[in-house]
Design a protein around this motif. Sequence first.
Motif, short mmCIF file in Angstrom:
data_model
loop_
_atom_site.label_atom_id
_atom_site.label_comp_id
_atom_site.label_asym_id
_atom_site.label_seq_id
_atom_site.Cartn_x
_atom_site.Cartn_y
_atom_site.Cartn_z
N UNK A 193 0.85 -1.20 0.00
CA UNK A 193 0.00 0.00 0.00
C UNK A 193 0.88 1.24 0.00
N UNK B 141 -4.07 -9.99 1.11
CA UNK B 141 -4.06 -9.00 2.21
C UNK B 141 -2.70 -8.92 2.89
N UNK C 131 -0.70 7.87 -1.99
CA UNK C 131 -1.68 7.84 -3.08
C UNK C 131 -2.85 6.91 -2.79
N UNK C 132 -2.74 6.06 -1.81
CA UNK C 132 -3.82 5.12 -1.49
C UNK C 132 -3.94 3.97 -2.45
N UNK D 29 -2.83 0.23 -3.96
CA UNK D 29 -2.18 -1.06 -3.64
C UNK D 29 -1.37 -1.47 -4.86
N UNK E 124 -0.33 -6.25 1.81
CA UNK E 124 -0.73 -4.85 1.99
C UNK E 124 0.43 -4.04 2.55
N UNK E 125 1.15 -4.63 3.51
CA UNK E 125 2.30 -3.93 4.11
C UNK E 125 3.60 -4.31 3.42
N UNK F 222 3.65 -11.49 12.72
CA UNK F 222 2.34 -11.19 12.13
C UNK F 222 1.32 -12.30 12.27
N UNK F 223 1.71 -13.37 12.92
CA UNK F 223 0.80 -14.52 13.13
C UNK F 223 0.15 -14.95 11.82
N UNK G 222 -4.27 -9.01 -4.68
CA UNK G 222 -5.42 -9.34 -3.84
C UNK G 222 -5.07 -10.06 -2.55
N UNK H 297 1.03 4.89 0.92
CA UNK H 297 0.27 5.78 1.80
C UNK H 297 -0.07 7.12 1.19
#
Lengths: 495, 346
Positions: free
Chosen positions: A182, A196, A186-187, A189, A199-200, A409-410, A194, A184
Amino acid sequence: MIEAFIEAITWLFRPSMLIILVAATAVGLFVGVLPALGGMVGCALLLVILPYMSPEIGLTILLAFHSVTFTGGSITAILLNIPGTNVNAATLIDGFPMSQRGEGERAIGASVTSSSLGGLVPVFLAFAMIPLIMPIVMLFKTPEMLGLIILGLSCLAFLTGDSVIKGCISGCLGLLLAMIGFHGATGILRFTFGIDFLYDGFDLVALALGMFGVAELLDISIKGHATVAPKYQKSGGLSNVMLGVKDVFNHKSLWLRSMLIGYVAGIIPGVGAETATFIAYAQAKQTSRHPELFGTGVVEGVIAPEAANNAKEAGALLTTLAFGIPGSAIMAILLGAFMMVNVIPGPRMLIDYLPLCFTMLLGIAFANVIGGVISLFAAPYLCRAASIHIDFLLPVVLILAYTGVYVLRESMFSIASVIFFALLGILMKRYGYSRPALLLGFVLGLLFEKYFWLSLKFWGPLFFMKPSFLIEMAIVLALFAYPYLRKVFSRSRKT
Amino acid sequence: MSKKIILSILPIFLSLLFVFTVFGQDEKQYASHKKFYKGRAIEFICPASPGGSTDLVMRLVAPQFKELTGAAGVRMKNKHGSGGFEGYNYVYKAKPDGLTLGNGVLFPLTMNEFTEMPGCRYESKNFNYLMGIGEILLVAVVASDGPYKSIDDFKAGKNMRIAGSSISGPNSLGGLSTIALLDLDAKMVSGLKGQSACILSIQQGESSAALITESVAKPHIKEGKLRPLFILSNRRGTILPDVPALTELVTFTGEKKDHIDLWGGLTNFQLVLAPPNLSQERLDFLRDVVIKMVTPDFLKKASQIVHSEVQKVASGQEVTERIKAIAKKRAKINSLFKRLGELHRM
């Protein structure tokens, strides 16, 4: 001020406090040694007990614990090619080859001494540096930060190994991997497909563990012996460790330059811990009489990054205490710890809480000394781990590594990413692509994009015409030109 | 005589019967909830990284659930991945049995959903809310030694840059609103890492202003590094009560009035929440537990965390109604900030 200092010493050197500090230091070393765990996770866990203690005890323990994790992390980097914490990544470039050659004790002696002194000396510099911090922090705006990151990225050139083109490809691959996730500003991804988890982006811990630690150990496993070749497995004991200690004092100017690089980088918020260590490594290589030996196991390649990494945190702590601006990710946690005990960092801190400041700084100094002594005496025994046959060592290390990344992050994706990077690391090693270059590209990629973006937004397209930015580019050029200039000057002196 | 006695004791008997029927059932249900929690552990999820105020709220609240519910333990977890979505999504999808709880902050919880940020897989109005603590508003700050001494100077400023962190965070959205409400000659620059970076950029002179939470701004204001101009809301904050609300300085009408009133509800309000579809009995039990948690000591610690005096907490019911009221304006909020972003973002 003197009364506050005496009050701090009296407070710190109570038997009960000393015992607690020694225990916190030992735990901090242990946490640093464990791959993937790192100071950040440890500090977060310690936050639980903080409300039940007075600020003097709680904050001092937290800082003492944190300040030795990098020292512990260097041990794993040297013995197993796994950076115990992210900032130890530069240490393994020369530390692990030294260990493979049977010089693990010497490498640990050098790294521990360099690291401990790198954490100790800045404590005494702290109060002298306070008037200088504000001008330094104010000077480094986004274009200057970009210049610093470019300086860091230019160190790629010193990590390319035998092939410059392959090294650049590795660095670019690292930059590309850093873009995943992601954005930050410009928002958007990017390249997450797809998932999740992405994302980081990829976790630096997983990358370092997989690409260096697991890949190296798997490679050794195929060869079928210990990380240290059998002919080098005889331990020299404490005398070898002391060789490493002497190496630091024999390279005083290198240590001092690296310490200052780390310290100044730490004062500037947002630089990134790894930037300082790689810049220190690069300047060590450039100023060495034998730069071609770097990467094969030279002690300077251990001394420089280790001096920088502890000094960096000392600098970051100063900015956090003096201005309430966290100088690094761990400092953000420490800032929270200060808030928990109702101590507000900022300029008033050095007036209203002077005895507490002295207590914390002396606690860090004490922890670095104790941590250094413990590590030096433990080094000969720890080095025996490197002599364990890989068939026994690999499963244990793999379990620790997977557990460590899972805890962050489990998510099973963390383990999958370690495996992915391990496979990538094996391929890169086989085909001669530089893994440190990829790591550096990954670490600095996002920072480069962020400061480039902000420089454009705040200053417009001509941001690079700023005098301070141009000075930084001149420093980059000087870093490249230094070996040639030295040859020219020494030739002209001979004639 | 006996008739008199019966008639006199009958009301007493009936009232006692009533009391035991109503409260006795409650006691029974209470006991049944406690029986449910006995031997089981509660999982408490915080969608923020360790050390911040959201994490500290978790550490204040979560351990108390153990004692008050009779649970075997409380496992506190920080799930701050994906910008906090990991934590919110996890609680949203958790089994609605009361064994998974969480906390969060009203602004990111709602605004990330309303601005359709990727990764959001929940609807904030569907969560069950147990408590709300400590409202923190946004304050517009400028450099104390800069050219903007008052709101009039600020409105007259040319070619300004407003600093913000994440694109959907309160700093950035607050900046966009400020530019729109005051018709500023300014652009929003998002992408700085956190509020501290925004403050630093003001002090360095790179940006003209920023919208920062009161708690973060207060020490810098006290040190004289920052000058507060106004609270972005239709009311004053509790942490900086001397700073006027924007509506005290500027009169808004029509759309702009609705816009600023929106900020009256959108605050950094710490919430304790439970998954959707929790049974009403379990929800009532947990809300009751939360009421029991609120002691003078609890309020004192909460005040330390949110940096303002917390005299009472909002009940779960109050929070639910508030979020439902905001959620009704979801489409309007979405189109508003999309439009503002296109107009005013760099």
